[in-house]
Enzyme design. Structure first.
Site, PDB file in Angstrom:
ATOM      1  N   ASN A  10       0.882  -1.169   0.000  1.00 54.47           N
ATOM      2  CA  ASN A  10       0.000   0.000   0.000  1.00 54.47           C
ATOM      3  C   ASN A  10       0.922   1.222   0.000  1.00 54.47           C
ATOM      4  O   ASN A  10       1.446   1.609   1.043  1.00 54.47           O
ATOM      5  CB  ASN A  10      -0.889  -0.049   1.249  1.00 54.47           C
ATOM      6  CG  ASN A  10      -1.883   1.091   1.290  1.00 54.47           C
ATOM      7  OD1 ASN A  10      -1.793   2.030   0.498  1.00 54.47           O
ATOM      8  ND2 ASN A  10      -2.819   1.027   2.216  1.00 54.47           N
ATOM      9  N   ARG A  94      -2.424  -1.982  -3.648  1.00 52.93           N
ATOM     10  CA  ARG A  94      -3.633  -1.181  -3.493  1.00 52.93           C
ATOM     11  C   ARG A  94      -3.517   0.007  -4.450  1.00 52.93           C
ATOM     12  O   ARG A  94      -2.553   0.777  -4.388  1.00 52.93           O
ATOM     13  CB  ARG A  94      -3.751  -0.672  -2.062  1.00 52.93           C
ATOM     14  CG  ARG A  94      -4.938   0.219  -1.891  1.00 52.93           C
ATOM     15  CD  ARG A  94      -4.997   0.827  -0.513  1.00 52.93           C
ATOM     16  NE  ARG A  94      -6.204   1.601  -0.370  1.00 52.93           N
ATOM     17  CZ  ARG A  94      -6.306   2.689   0.376  1.00 52.93           C
ATOM     18  NH1 ARG A  94      -5.266   3.126   1.058  1.00 52.93           N
ATOM     19  NH2 ARG A  94      -7.444   3.330   0.450  1.00 52.93           N
ATOM     20  N   HIS A 183     -12.700   3.047  -0.626  1.00 54.82           N
ATOM     21  CA  HIS A 183     -12.745   2.009   0.426  1.00 54.82           C
ATOM     22  C   HIS A 183     -13.422   0.730  -0.083  1.00 54.82           C
ATOM     23  O   HIS A 183     -13.932  -0.063   0.712  1.00 54.82           O
ATOM     24  CB  HIS A 183     -13.560   2.464   1.669  1.00 54.82           C
ATOM     25  CG  HIS A 183     -12.928   3.541   2.485  1.00 54.82           C
ATOM     26  ND1 HIS A 183     -13.681   4.485   3.152  1.00 54.82           N
ATOM     27  CD2 HIS A 183     -11.634   3.822   2.773  1.00 54.82           C
ATOM     28  CE1 HIS A 183     -12.868   5.304   3.809  1.00 54.82           C
ATOM     29  NE2 HIS A 183     -11.622   4.923   3.581  1.00 54.82           N
ATOM     30  N   ARG A 244     -11.827  15.514   7.076  1.00 51.67           N
ATOM     31  CA  ARG A 244     -12.595  15.934   5.890  1.00 51.67           C
ATOM     32  C   ARG A 244     -14.022  16.278   6.274  1.00 51.67           C
ATOM     33  O   ARG A 244     -14.631  15.611   7.113  1.00 51.67           O
ATOM     34  CB  ARG A 244     -12.624  14.822   4.839  1.00 51.67           C
ATOM     35  CG  ARG A 244     -11.291  14.573   4.211  1.00 51.67           C
ATOM     36  CD  ARG A 244     -11.369  13.434   3.197  1.00 51.67           C
ATOM     37  NE  ARG A 244     -10.163  12.624   3.275  1.00 51.67           N
ATOM     38  CZ  ARG A 244     -10.112  11.315   3.148  1.00 51.67           C
ATOM     39  NH1 ARG A 244     -11.204  10.627   2.893  1.00 51.67           N
ATOM     40  NH2 ARG A 244      -8.971  10.686   3.259  1.00 51.67           N
ATOM     41  N   GLU A 387      -8.270  -5.124   4.793  1.00 53.43           N
ATOM     42  CA  GLU A 387      -8.068  -4.799   3.378  1.00 53.43           C
ATOM     43  C   GLU A 387      -6.878  -5.554   2.790  1.00 53.43           C
ATOM     44  O   GLU A 387      -6.911  -5.965   1.634  1.00 53.43           O
ATOM     45  CB  GLU A 387      -7.886  -3.275   3.228  1.00 53.43           C
ATOM     46  CG  GLU A 387      -9.193  -2.535   3.452  1.00 53.43           C
ATOM     47  CD  GLU A 387      -9.024  -1.036   3.638  1.00 53.43           C
ATOM     48  OE1 GLU A 387      -8.640  -0.640   4.750  1.00 53.43           O
ATOM     49  OE2 GLU A 387      -9.274  -0.286   2.689  1.00 53.43           O
TER      50      GLU A 387
END
Ligand code: AMP
Length: 403
Positions: A10, A94, A183, A244, A387
């Site tokens: 990742n 990823r 996601h 965010r 993940e």
């Protein structure tokens, strides 16, 4: 020798997270992280999970991704898990943005890399780092399949009614403006695990997944396929997140530019990095926010209320999108650990068949578990996301060497 190992990478702009898995039993052989790449104080943390090795951590300048991957390779070699091993089947990467083209994991070719590059304008923060990670891994093991697993892929099943913004079609198409969602690897994994927890096939279930980490997103999954998700063109839309804003009236941007005199880049930074929980109360860690609430801090309490209000709106909206909901699954750092968030998110929704059992909700565990009372019509679950395992599984399913 059968190659059964998958390295999952990742790659961020200044970090690389990695895990080496053995796909015979999905076990982890090693995990680690390189941070602050390009700075004087780069840090490598490596944890071997086999052979009794100790966790190792060191700080030293690591100039770029190539140097980072070489350092990771050296650590793995020291544990007898070197990347030159014939047991390594593939490297799974990823990749944040796969646009509309990549609906499934894909073996990287020059054309695939070129397409990921073409998507940089819609993912300027993420795709360049992902490309660097792939190129670096290719240079290290040119003979090995490199597989791109896209954060957007699970959401490509969204109908046009959910994926399109109501703006001029020609302009939208010219600039690829539509809702992609992110996601996706987590939403895919968690929706499937939730079905497994209930002893059902994903095809027979309607699930709302709430991925609540520092970034946060919700998805509505009908029969194993995503039909709606809360992030859009970028990961800014939707829920209140750590830093965010999630949904705002787009005119906030014009207002801050025209009246506030801010540049577009300043507004971008404001909404992505200085908003959400941190903008509302100065903290983005839910543990700290709960601690402050317990001490009577009003800003923290209001931030929590805004966070929950938005979450509840999305649960209601996705309930309506799905028509029938069998389960709601909480996942990621906040979703897996913050019992007060789970309790508050479904409070008052008994008419929708939703309830949380206080005792079950208070249990701390790494296992997937139900937290709804037996009488509740909708199962409420906590399902730890994974993940890396999902990327490894998808990679191995594509290139696994059965010989
Ligand atoms: P993630 O992005 O999935 O790694 O989630 C990170 C976030 O999870 C942190 O910023 C915290 O807000 C939250 N978190 C982690 N552990 C806990 C905990 N024990 N209780 C509440 N929130 C937590």
């Amino acid at each position: 020798m059968t190659a059964t190992r998958v390295l999952v990478l990742n790659s961020g702009s200044s970090s690389v997270k990695y895990q080496l898995l053995d796909m015979r039993d999905s076990s982890r052989l090693a995990v680690g992280l390189v941070e602050r790449i390009g700075e004087e104080t780069s840090r490598l943390k490596h944890t071997p999970l086999t052979g009794g090795g100790e966790e190792r951590e060191r700080e030293e300048p690591i100039a770029d991704h190539e140097a980072a991957l070489k350092a990771v390779s050296a650590e793995l070699t020291a544990d007898g898990l070197g990347l030159d091993s014939p047991e390594l089947a593939a490297i799974g990467h990823r990749v944040v943005h796969g646009g509309l083209k990549f609906t499934a994991p894909t073996v990287v070719t020059d054309e695939v890399l070129a397409e990921i590059q073409r998507l940089v304008p819609v993912a300027p923060l993420h795709n360049p780092a992902n490309i660097t990670g792939i190129r670096t891994a290719q240079a290290l093991r040119p003979d090995l399949p490199q597989v791109a697993v896209f954060d957007t892929a699970f959401h490509t099943t969204m109908p046009e009614s959910a994926a399109r913004y109501a703006i001029d079609v020609a302009t939208a198409d010219q600039h690829r403006v539509r809702r992609y969602g992110f996601h996706g690897t987590s939403h895919a994994y968690v929706s499937r695990e939730t079905a497994g927890l209930l002893g059902k096939a994903p095809e027979d279930m309607n699930v709302i997944v709430l991925h609540l980490g520092n970034g946060a997103s919700a998805s509505a999954v009908r029969g194993g396929r995503c039909v709606e998700t809360s992030m859009g063109l970028t990961p800014l839309e939707g829920l209140v997140m750590g830093t965010r804003s999630g949904d705002v009236d787009p005119a906030v941007v014009f207002h801050l530019a025209r009246v506030g005199g801010m540049s577009i880049d300043e507004v971008d930074t404001l909404l992505n990095k200085k908003s959400g929980l941190v903008g509302l109360c100065g903290d983005n860690d839910m543990r700290e926010i709960r601690r402050r609430i317990d001490e009577g801090d009003e800003a923290a309490a209001l931030a929590f209320d805004i966070y929950i209000h938005r979450l509840k709106k999305y649960i209601g909206a996705y309930y309506a999108v799905l028509g029938r909901v069998d389960a709601i699954a909480f996942t990621a750092g906040v979703g897996e650990n913050a019992a007060p968030v789970r309790e508050a998110a479904v409070a008052g929704l008994e008419e929708l068949g939703l309830a949380v059992d206080g005792e079950l909700n208070a249990v701390r565990s790494d296992e997937a578990r139900l937290i709804s009372p037996e009488y509740a019509r909708v199962a409420v679950a906590v399902v730890p996301t994974d993940e890396e395992l999902e990327i490894a599984r998808q990679t191995y399913a594509l290139v696994g060497n059965p010989s």
